[in-house]
Design a protein around this motif. Structure first.
Motif, PDB file in Angstrom:
ATOM      1  N   PRO A   1      -3.834  16.920   2.023  1.00  0.00           N
ATOM      2  CA  PRO A   1      -3.092  17.946   1.440  1.00  0.00           C
ATOM      3  C   PRO A   1      -2.055  17.531   0.474  1.00  0.00           C
ATOM      4  O   PRO A   1      -1.651  18.294  -0.402  1.00  0.00           O
ATOM      5  N   ALA A   2      -1.582  16.144   0.593  1.00  0.00           N
ATOM      6  CA  ALA A   2      -0.698  15.671  -0.238  1.00  0.00           C
ATOM      7  C   ALA A   2      -0.893  15.826  -1.857  1.00  0.00           C
ATOM      8  O   ALA A   2      -0.294  15.967  -2.703  1.00  0.00           O
ATOM      9  N   VAL A   3      -2.357  15.606  -2.048  1.00  0.00           N
ATOM     10  CA  VAL A   3      -2.983  15.334  -3.117  1.00  0.00           C
ATOM     11  C   VAL A   3      -3.014  16.931  -3.847  1.00  0.00           C
ATOM     12  O   VAL A   3      -2.390  16.990  -5.099  1.00  0.00           O
TER      13      VAL A   3
ATOM     14  N   GLY B   1       4.474   4.563  -5.056  1.00  0.00           N
ATOM     15  CA  GLY B   1       5.779   4.974  -5.618  1.00  0.00           C
ATOM     16  C   GLY B   1       6.323   4.331  -6.805  1.00  0.00           C
ATOM     17  O   GLY B   1       6.979   5.097  -7.805  1.00  0.00           O
ATOM     18  N   ILE B   2       6.187   3.159  -6.975  1.00  0.00           N
ATOM     19  CA  ILE B   2       6.577   2.466  -8.208  1.00  0.00           C
ATOM     20  C   ILE B   2       5.752   3.036  -9.572  1.00  0.00           C
ATOM     21  O   ILE B   2       6.154   3.288 -10.489  1.00  0.00           O
TER      22      ILE B   2
ATOM     23  N   GLN C   1       0.804  -1.209  -0.139  1.00  0.00           N
ATOM     24  CA  GLN C   1      -0.178  -0.109  -0.024  1.00  0.00           C
ATOM     25  C   GLN C   1       0.711   1.315  -0.028  1.00  0.00           C
ATOM     26  O   GLN C   1       0.659   2.449  -0.446  1.00  0.00           O
ATOM     27  N   TRP C   2       2.102   1.014   0.441  1.00  0.00           N
ATOM     28  CA  TRP C   2       2.924   2.282   0.773  1.00  0.00           C
ATOM     29  C   TRP C   2       3.836   2.423  -0.367  1.00  0.00           C
ATOM     30  O   TRP C   2       4.199   3.227  -1.005  1.00  0.00           O
TER      31      TRP C   2
ATOM     32  N   ARG D   1      -0.029   8.029  -2.948  1.00  0.00           N
ATOM     33  CA  ARG D   1      -0.112   7.219  -1.975  1.00  0.00           C
ATOM     34  C   ARG D   1      -1.560   7.672  -1.467  1.00  0.00           C
ATOM     35  O   ARG D   1      -2.470   6.778  -1.110  1.00  0.00           O
ATOM     36  N   ALA D   2      -1.855   9.033  -1.309  1.00  0.00           N
ATOM     37  CA  ALA D   2      -3.151   9.379  -0.813  1.00  0.00           C
ATOM     38  C   ALA D   2      -4.329   8.813  -1.738  1.00  0.00           C
ATOM     39  O   ALA D   2      -5.383   8.339  -1.455  1.00  0.00           O
ATOM     40  N   LEU D   3      -4.228   9.384  -3.161  1.00  0.00           N
ATOM     41  CA  LEU D   3      -5.188   9.034  -3.942  1.00  0.00           C
ATOM     42  C   LEU D   3      -5.500   7.436  -4.020  1.00  0.00           C
ATOM     43  O   LEU D   3      -6.693   7.033  -4.125  1.00  0.00           O
ATOM     44  N   LEU D   4      -4.494   6.554  -4.239  1.00  0.00           N
ATOM     45  CA  LEU D   4      -4.736   5.271  -4.254  1.00  0.00           C
ATOM     46  C   LEU D   4      -5.432   4.459  -3.027  1.00  0.00           C
ATOM     47  O   LEU D   4      -6.025   3.508  -3.231  1.00  0.00           O
TER      48      LEU D   4
END
Lengths: 345, 279
Positions: free
Chosen positions: B251-253, B90-91, B85-86, B241-244
């Motif tokens: 805020p990261a989005v 990133g990939i 999930q984390w 990470r937030a979206l998936l």
């Protein structure tokens, strides 16, 4: 955007019959404090329907001139009108009207042959149906039909070159530029390409301006030959007239040694061949008649004559007479003005 | 020696022209949108003809997923699903980075063969030559991103579908910009392949590591966290990470969306300028 937007007003050259006119066209490259005058104040004019060859050794400035006329390079000074459009004020107009086949292989190597023709049609604003019909026509006339679904990288050199020509013709340009069209091709492919060029002219009347360093290509294909050297046009006439201007056949006499050749030169005049000083080259109005006379005289004088030949003049003789150098030998040397261009740009 | 024996049109007046000349179509005017579409279609065609080429640039991200992922699970001591999930978002960013960073090599090759020159003589807008190419990056990116997610799902990766779609859009925007930067590099390098690949290799791995896509940077030294703060990829990773995970309000989005948009804007502006200067 209207797909068939017609643009008839710009065809000003139709009135004058001139397809290319250039005045004082000059290109100077600067790099690392050095200035290279690649093209020096070239004037030229090409009438609609002509096939003109631009002949000269590598580095003479032929490609640079061509690249200015096709809007690929901005001119340092001078002006030119190509297909009725000013190269400076209306480069887009020039591009719409001309076809250009550069020195390189212009098909994308991962593309398929037919796809690349279709893409090229879209680049020139042709409609889908029109592009497909035109691509089919060109594949057929340039004998590429069998390779239409092959990737460009799988083609042979001659096939790639025919594709380049097809790509340059997709929009039926009134003027086609060919930069060294047959360099790197084997003799068979060269002859084949020439046939296609001659056929194109015969059927469509397209004006063709080509650069070459092959003497026979200029001699056989072109109605008019412009000879370029060190950035200047040094001769401009039909191949026949250029050769006639030299007034005579080339007679070559080969001797056993340099001393005999020099002795013969003292008697008959002429020039020792710089590449082989045991040979004497003479210009005679009628080589066939002069030859036996020279053989008799020299034999009586006791000189050791080994070979004697005569031939009509070639464009290489023209170049030699104009520059003191042989184009054949110049071409054998590596170089190229595009190399200078790359370094300077 | 007489192959030009065909009757040549009169060159004296230019009045005598073969009948077929009359049928010559008038040159067409095209516009930016049409030119861009034409370039986009040309660039996309090899992908359609040979879809497996899309998989080529997937090899590296899949290797990281398959070989680095298990190590990450072991090192962190967490469960597989949680680690994925984390790690998987990133990939996805890695896919966008690797896929678009090397796309300039195609242009570099075409500059050397002469096919780029052909497009410069064609009546195409210079802007379209760059934008059409950059837009093409979207196509393989969407396919590749989807494949990575599909590969991870059997191992316990749970995906929020609307989040994935939005995540792919963010990646596409970034990919257009980063692809444009790669084309800019190619235009600058001209015939110096080595320079292209040197810059490419020098930038790629620092950008990747300093984005926190492989290992968290929270435990890294201060300078690394500072470097990550100016790396648009770290914002992208955070957003993915937030979206998936379906956390649309994080805020990261917003940060990731801004990073993608800024990359896109800079890439296109710089790329178009380079293309206009192209010879």
């Amino acid at each position: 955007m209207p797909r068939e937007a017609r643009d008839m007003t710009k065809h000003t050259h139709a009135g004058t019959g001139q397809m290319i006119t250039a005045r004082g066209l000059t290109k100077t490259f600067r790099s690392k404090g050095q200035t290279v005058e690649a093209v020096r104040a070239v004037d030229l004019s090409v009438a609609a329907g002509e096939l003109v060859a631009f002949l000269g050794p590598n580095g003479a400035g032929k490609s640079t001139t061509l690249r200015m006329l096709t809007t690929l390079l901005p001119a340092t000074s001078g002006e030119a009108t190509v297909a009725g459009c000013d190269i400076r004020r209306d480069p887009a107009g020039v591009r719409r009207r001309i076809g250009y086949v550069g020195q390189g292989s212009s098909g994308g190597h991962t593309q398929r042959v037919r796809d690349e023709l279709h893409a090229q049609g879209a680049f020139y604003g042709l409609g889908r149906r029109e592009t497909h019909a035109r691509a089919a026509e060109l594949l057929d006339s340039l004998e590429l039909g069998a390779f239409a679904n092959r990737s460009v990288q799988s083609l042979s050199g001659g096939q790639k070159r025919r594709l380049d020509v097809a790509l340059g013709l997709i929009h039926r340009p009134e003027l086609l530029f060919l930069d060294e069209p047959s360099t790197g091709l084997d003799p068979h492919s060269r002859a084949n390409l020439w046939e296609h060029i001659v056929e194109l002219r015969r059927t469509t009347g397209t004006t063709i301006f080509l650069t070459t360093h092959y003497l026979d290509e200029a001699d056989q294909l072109a109605e008019r030959v412009m000879v370029m050297d060190h950035g200047r046009v040094i001769a401009d006439d039909t191949a026949a007239a250029l050769k006639e201007s030299l007034a005579g056949d080339r007679v070559t006499l080969g001797f056993a040694g340099r001393a005999d050749a020099s002795a013969a030169a003292a008697r008959l005049g002429g020039e020792l061949d710089p590449a082989d000083p045991t040979r004497l080259v003479l210009t005679e109005a009628d080589g066939a008649r002069a030859l036996p006379r020279h053989v008799r005289d020299l034999t009586e004088a006791g000189l050791d004559l080994l070979t004697a030949t005569h031939r009509p003049p070639t464009l290489d003789d023209v170049f030699l007479a104009l520059t003191g150098r042989s184009l054949r030998e110049e071409s054998a040397r590596a170089g190229g003005d595009e190399a200078a261009e790359q370094a300077a740009a | 020696m007489n192959t030009i024996a065909d009757p040549a049109p009169s060159t004296a007046t230019g009045a005598q022209t073969p009948a077929s000349l009359a049928a010559r179509p008038a040159p067409r005017r095209t516009g930016f949108a049409r030119d861009t579409a034409a370039v986009f279609v040309r660039e996309s065609r090899p992908l359609v003809r040979d879809p497996f080429s899309v998989l080529f640039s997937l090899v590296q991200p899949l290797v990281f997923l398959g070989l680095f992922g298990p190590l990450l699970v072991g090192a962190a001591g967490g469960d597989v699903a949680g680690t994925l999930q984390w790690f998987v978002p990133g990939i996805l960013v890695m896919v966008a980075l690797f896929g678009t960073a090397s796309t300039g090599a195609n242009l570099l090759f075409e500059m050397q063969t002469g096919s780029h020159e052909r497009t410069l003589v064609a009546p195409l807008s210079r802007n379209a030559l760059l934008v059409g190419r950059a837009l093409k990056e979207v196509v393989p990116l969407m396919v590749q991103g989807t494949i990575v997610v599909l590969v991870a799902v059997p191992f316990g990766f749970s995906v929020n579908v609307p989040g994935l779609l939005l995540g792919l859009v963010v990646l596409a925007v970034f990919g257009i910009g980063f692809g444009a930067l790669s084309y800019t590099l190619a235009l600058g390098c001209r015939n110096r392949d080595w320079m292209f690949w040197m810059v490419h290799q020098t930038l790629l791995f620092p950008l990747m590591i300093l984005s926190g896509m492989l290992l968290p940077l929270e435990d890294g030294p201060e300078w690394m966290r500072v470097a990550a703060a100016v790396n648009p990829l770290s914002y992208l990773v955070g957003a993915e990470r937030a979206l998936l995970a379906g956390d649309f309000g994080a805020p990261a989005v917003l940060g990731g969306a801004i990073a993608a948009l800024v990359t896109c804007a800079i890439g296109l502006v710089v790329g178009v300028r380079a293309m206009r200067r192209a010879r």
